[in-house]
Design a protein around this motif. Structure first.
Motif, PDB file in Angstrom:
ATOM      1  N   LEU A   6     -35.160  41.385  -3.875  1.00  0.00           N
ATOM      2  CA  LEU A   6     -34.121  41.112  -5.037  1.00  0.00           C
ATOM      3  C   LEU A   6     -34.915  41.548  -6.307  1.00  0.00           C
ATOM      4  O   LEU A   6     -34.362  41.981  -7.466  1.00  0.00           O
ATOM      5  N   LYS A   7     -36.147  40.958  -6.167  1.00  0.00           N
ATOM      6  CA  LYS A   7     -37.024  41.198  -7.562  1.00  0.00           C
ATOM      7  C   LYS A   7     -37.172  42.689  -7.806  1.00  0.00           C
ATOM      8  O   LYS A   7     -37.616  43.150  -8.909  1.00  0.00           O
ATOM      9  N   HIS A  69     -19.416  29.510  -2.747  1.00  0.00           N
ATOM     10  CA  HIS A  69     -20.873  29.444  -2.671  1.00  0.00           C
ATOM     11  C   HIS A  69     -21.197  30.189  -3.984  1.00  0.00           C
ATOM     12  O   HIS A  69     -20.878  31.103  -4.476  1.00  0.00           O
ATOM     13  N   SER A  70     -22.348  29.669  -4.564  1.00  0.00           N
ATOM     14  CA  SER A  70     -23.252  30.524  -5.744  1.00  0.00           C
ATOM     15  C   SER A  70     -24.610  30.141  -5.627  1.00  0.00           C
ATOM     16  O   SER A  70     -24.914  29.138  -5.149  1.00  0.00           O
ATOM     17  N   HIS A  71     -25.158  30.921  -6.272  1.00  0.00           N
ATOM     18  CA  HIS A  71     -26.733  31.081  -6.350  1.00  0.00           C
ATOM     19  C   HIS A  71     -27.245  31.866  -7.230  1.00  0.00           C
ATOM     20  O   HIS A  71     -26.636  32.743  -7.803  1.00  0.00           O
ATOM     21  N   CYS A  72     -28.733  31.636  -7.826  1.00  0.00           N
ATOM     22  CA  CYS A  72     -29.072  32.511  -8.579  1.00  0.00           C
ATOM     23  C   CYS A  72     -30.852  32.643  -8.377  1.00  0.00           C
ATOM     24  O   CYS A  72     -31.356  31.237  -8.032  1.00  0.00           O
ATOM     25  N   ASN A  73     -31.458  33.594  -8.406  1.00  0.00           N
ATOM     26  CA  ASN A  73     -32.976  33.662  -8.429  1.00  0.00           C
ATOM     27  C   ASN A  73     -33.350  34.047  -9.668  1.00  0.00           C
ATOM     28  O   ASN A  73     -32.968  35.186 -10.157  1.00  0.00           O
ATOM     29  N   VAL A 115     -31.361  37.517 -10.453  1.00  0.00           N
ATOM     30  CA  VAL A 115     -30.280  38.196  -9.574  1.00  0.00           C
ATOM     31  C   VAL A 115     -29.477  37.000  -8.989  1.00  0.00           C
ATOM     32  O   VAL A 115     -30.252  36.009  -8.423  1.00  0.00           O
ATOM     33  N   GLY A 116     -28.221  36.874  -9.056  1.00  0.00           N
ATOM     34  CA  GLY A 116     -27.622  36.026  -8.555  1.00  0.00           C
ATOM     35  C   GLY A 116     -26.304  36.433  -7.744  1.00  0.00           C
ATOM     36  O   GLY A 116     -26.066  37.444  -7.633  1.00  0.00           O
TER      37      GLY A 116
END
Length: 156
Positions: A6-7, A69-73, A115-116
């Motif tokens: 993702l990075k 659902h949710s997420h973030c990096n 990125v999420g």
């Protein structure tokens, strides 16, 4: 998906873009854009795309998308003033659901800042349950345009 992968996201990994300017009140007490603002931005790009390319009419459409659902990096901070370029892609597409991925880039910086994403389940507005035939055809066709190679599309 692996964090290291993702990075390495680039603008070319996304099919739809939305420019956003940060605001003074987006910063937290440490001088960085607060994590809650990223989710606001995610919602903005997804709904812009759904309205412009998928036939969504938020106040009247028979089906609505519910976030399940949710997420973030977060990889690197952003601070006001900054102009952000949000990129959108579809990673999974089911009968009634879709998984979005959003990349956050800052003008003048090639590296992804965060990125999420989230998962929408499309349900009948009144009943609040998925419909047997799944999401509307116009919605599906619009979302398929953002489906990335190696992603999953299912019409089960």
């Amino acid at each position: 998906m692996a964090l290291a992968e993702l990075k390495l996201r680039q603008r070319s990994d996304y099919g739809f873009f939305l420019d956003c300017c940060t605001r003074w009140n987006d910063n937290d007490m440490y001088g960085h854009v607060n994590n809650s603002i990223y989710y606001f931005l995610f919602d903005s790009i997804v709904n812009t795309y759904l309205i412009q390319h998928c036939g969504l009419q938020p106040l009247t459409s028979a089906q609505i998308g519910l976030v399940v659902h949710s997420h973030c990096n977060y990889f690197s901070p952003v601070s006001f003033p900054a102009t952000l370029k949000l990129g959108l892609r579809t990673n999974r597409l089911g009968t009634s659901s879709v998984e979005y991925e959003i990349g956050v880039f800052e003008r003048g910086c090639p590296e992804v800042k965060a990125v999420g994403g989230f998962v929408h389940v499309f349900v009948a507005r009144e009943a609040g349950r998925p419909v047997k035939q799944g999401m509307p055809l116009e919605m599906r066709e619009g979302l398929e345009k953002l489906l990335q190679r190696g992603s999953i599309s299912s019409k089960l």
